[in-house]
Design a protein around this motif. Structure first.
Motif: not given
Length: 140
Positions: A20-25, A72-74
């Motif tokens: 999920t993190l790979d896709r979301v980032v 997650i923060i940009s």
């Protein structure tokens, strides 16, 4: 810069977190500013008001930030937050600072649905409130 993952020490991670993190980032970087804060988990009543779906699995949070146990923060949001005078010294919890910035329209927040990080309720007693008169040092 790259988006950064922030986790509290009292969370349980889903088995699907890595994928999920790979896709979301990748999506956050491609969208360049569509979402500043992406919460990876949220309290159970978060979706009661029918927030707008931004894309499959991501919902906007128009009323502000909820719980900061995993997000997650940009890079843009991180730079903006550290420039705020009210951050130095921090006089209230970071949850409240983020909520104020989202509510004022300075940051855009969203939450994953379903969540991939869960807060452990058994460790709910924070020591932050017991720090007394300790003040944060401004970075040099």
């Amino acid at each position: 810069g790259r988006p950064r993952l922030i986790l509290e020490d009292d969370v349980r991670l889903s088995a699907t977190l890595g994928d999920t993190l790979d896709r979301v980032v990748k999506r956050m970087r491609a969208d360049n500013g569509t979402v500043d804060l992406l919460y990876l988990g949220a309290p159970p009543d978060t979706f009661a008001s029918g927030e707008l779906n931004l894309t499959q699995g991501v919902r906007s949070l128009p009323l502000g930030a909820y719980s900061t146990f995993a997000y997650i923060i940009s890079p843009r949001a991180a730079r903006y937050l550290v420039s705020l005078p009210e951050l130095w010294p921090l006089r209230f919890q970071i949850d409240e600072l983020l909520r104020r910035q989202v509510t004022a329209g300075h940051l855009k927040a969203a939450v994953l649905d379903p969540p991939v990080v869960f807060e452990l309720k058994t460790l709910r007693h924070s020591t932050v409130q017991r720090l007394g008169n300790i003040t944060a040092q401004e970075p040099s």
